[in-house]
Motif scaffolding. Structure first.
Motif, PDB file in Angstrom:
ATOM      1  N   SER A 237      33.669  36.944  44.070  1.00 47.16           N
ATOM      2  CA  SER A 237      33.031  37.726  43.170  1.00 47.16           C
ATOM      3  C   SER A 237      33.562  38.877  42.648  1.00 47.16           C
ATOM      4  N   TYR A 238      34.108  39.780  43.673  1.00 49.98           N
ATOM      5  CA  TYR A 238      34.840  41.207  43.247  1.00 49.98           C
ATOM      6  C   TYR A 238      36.053  40.732  42.513  1.00 49.98           C
ATOM      7  N   THR A 239      36.742  39.493  42.835  1.00 47.38           N
ATOM      8  CA  THR A 239      38.153  39.361  42.357  1.00 47.38           C
ATOM      9  C   THR A 239      37.879  38.807  40.860  1.00 47.38           C
ATOM     10  N   GLU A 240      36.981  38.453  40.556  1.00 44.12           N
ATOM     11  CA  GLU A 240      36.527  38.021  39.023  1.00 44.12           C
ATOM     12  C   GLU A 240      36.125  39.232  38.535  1.00 44.12           C
ATOM     13  N   ARG A 241      35.127  39.839  38.947  1.00 41.15           N
ATOM     14  CA  ARG A 241      34.605  41.277  38.230  1.00 41.15           C
ATOM     15  C   ARG A 241      35.534  42.332  38.088  1.00 41.15           C
TER      16      ARG A 241
ATOM     17  N   LEU B 289      43.140  34.700  47.780  1.00 41.10           N
ATOM     18  CA  LEU B 289      42.372  35.463  48.858  1.00 41.10           C
ATOM     19  C   LEU B 289      42.739  35.932  49.869  1.00 41.10           C
ATOM     20  N   SER B 290      43.808  35.198  50.537  1.00 41.20           N
ATOM     21  CA  SER B 290      44.427  35.166  51.834  1.00 41.20           C
ATOM     22  C   SER B 290      45.657  35.978  51.753  1.00 41.20           C
ATOM     23  N   GLN B 291      46.072  36.477  50.682  1.00 41.84           N
ATOM     24  CA  GLN B 291      47.275  37.105  50.469  1.00 41.84           C
ATOM     25  C   GLN B 291      47.129  38.760  51.048  1.00 41.84           C
TER      26      GLN B 291
END
Length: 74
Positions: free
Chosen positions: A15-19, A27-29
């Protein structure tokens, strides 16, 4: 209760990645491998994820690129 719910954690991260228009391979980076602007967006996302009633930021976009600035201000 101290138990992690990985599905909820990843949903919140997505959600926050898109926002915040976060640019990462996954997301694991590791955060340390991201650009400074993306690292700063992650810090802001962590603060926002706590659902604060008030958040005070002092120059949250200092030193980051224009695209990241727009995402943070948005």
């Amino acid at each position: 209760s101290g138990v992690l719910r990985l599905a909820e954690e990843f949903a919140l991260a997505r959600s926050y990645t898109e926002r915040l228009d976060l640019r990462a391979a996954s997301l694991s980076q590791d955060v340390g491998t991201l650009s400074g602007g993306n690292q700063q967006k992650i810090v802001i996302a962590k603060w926002l994820a706590t659902a604060p009633r008030v958040i005070i930021l002092d120059e949250p976009t200092k030193g980051i690129d224009i695209g990241s600035k727009a995402a943070v201000h948005g």
